[in-house]
Design an enzyme around this catalytic site. Structure first.
Site, PDB file in Angstrom:
ATOM      1  N   GLY A   1       0.617  -1.090   0.611  1.00 22.06           N
ATOM      2  CA  GLY A   1      -0.069  -0.429   0.313  1.00 22.06           C
ATOM      3  C   GLY A   1       1.016   0.881  -0.032  1.00 22.06           C
ATOM      4  O   GLY A   1       2.415   0.732  -0.347  1.00 22.06           O
TER       5      GLY A   1
ATOM      6  N   HIS B   1       4.635   2.837  -7.993  1.00 20.93           N
ATOM      7  CA  HIS B   1       4.007   1.742  -7.798  1.00 20.93           C
ATOM      8  C   HIS B   1       2.691   1.655  -8.820  1.00 20.93           C
ATOM      9  O   HIS B   1       2.321   0.510  -9.998  1.00 20.93           O
ATOM     10  CB  HIS B   1       3.019   1.361  -6.130  1.00 20.93           C
TER      11      HIS B   1
END
Ligand code: PAF
Length: 284
Positions: A31, A37
């Site tokens: 996360g 990402h």
């Protein structure tokens, strides 16, 4: 975009899309998703019809409870980043779903890959990473898995894990992504307060100096020593290591970089926040 929390639901989804002839790409994350990402998800979407992203803050890879508790939790934003970047499914398992109460870790021995640099500075860290990635690979059963070169040593270890235990799984390396001023993107950057954000650029400047020196075939050992000496005089920075290595084996290299996949790697604490950076040495 779908979201599931159990391995059974995940497997059901993957089975359905496979039956439709789709290739499954997978990005495991903890996360706190940032553009680094997002670039992995975008790359996965270019290469696979179905992209699965997992979000799970893995307690077994942290070296201290404090570090684990300080890890940013931004699930709603993460789900939105994953969706915008092209993920079809977000897997958000609970601790119990993945570990079922069993936190015993196998001690991993991949030689230098697990014993030097990050393996030495963060004892047991890679045992936790491999434990969770093994569980996630088994649950998702992807065709391809995407990892950032930012965590270069992790990437080399995952490649070996895939080679030894996940026949046919292709590990795709994606380039490190930087902020406009050069700082390597990391979920930890939000913890760099005030002047430490500026101090953190030292890592970027160091890897660039080594890169330039390698291009001109200058004395790398001498430069690494000079940088270590300079770091000792810096008030807010504790340099842990800076070295040039073969990115597959993590053997230190001092010359003939063009023959190997040579990278300069660095780790340092800046205002108490541990940062890593690296850069490929392209030689003339
Ligand atoms: O690189 C990370 O974020 C983590 O180490 C990983 C691969 C998701 C395992 O928890």
């Amino acid at each position: 975009m779908n979201r599931c929390e159990t391995i059974d639901a995940l497997r059901g989804h993957v089975k359905t899309v496979r039956a439709e002839g789709k290739k499954v790409g997978f990005i495991p994350t903890m996360g706190a998703l940032h553009p680094g990402h997002a670039s992995l998800i975008t790359k996965a979407r270019e290469m696979c019809e179905e992209v699965v992203v997992s979000i799970f803050v893995n307690p077994t890879q942290f070296n201290s409870r404090e570090d684990f508790e300080a890890y940013p939790l931004t699930l709603n934003e993460d789900i939105s980043v994953a969706q915008k970047s092209g993920a079809a499914l977000v897997f958000t398992p609970s601790l119990d779903e993945l570990y079922a109460g069993d936190f015993a870790l196998e001690t991993l021995d991949y030689g230098l890959l697990t014993s030097r640099y990050e393996g030495q500075s963060r004892l047991g860290h890679f045992d936790g990473v491999v434990a969770v990635v093994r569980k996630l690979f088994s649950a998702v059963d992807p065709d391809m898995a995407f990892f950032g070169e930012k965590d270069l040593q992790q990437l080399a270890i995952i490649r070996r894990l895939a080679r030894e235990e996940f026949n046919g799984l292709e590990v795709i390396a994606c380039p490190l992504v930087r902020e406009d001023d050069g700082l390597a993107m990391s979920s930890r950057n939000v913890r760099l307060s005030g002047r430490y954000r500026q101090d953190a650029l030292a890592l970027f400047h160091w890897v660039n100096r080594v890169k330039k020196a390698a291009e001109t075939k200058a004395d790398i050992s001498g430069l690494l020593q000079t940088i270590s000496g300079e770091a000792e005089l810096m008030k807010h920075i504790e340099l842990e290591y800076i070295d040039v290595v073969n990115a597959e084996t993590f053997e230190p290299l001092r010359s003939r970089f063009e023959r190997y996949n040579a990278f300069v790697i660095v780790a340092a604490r800046v205002g108490g926040v541990r940062l890593i950076d690296n850069c490929r040495l392209a030689c003339s």
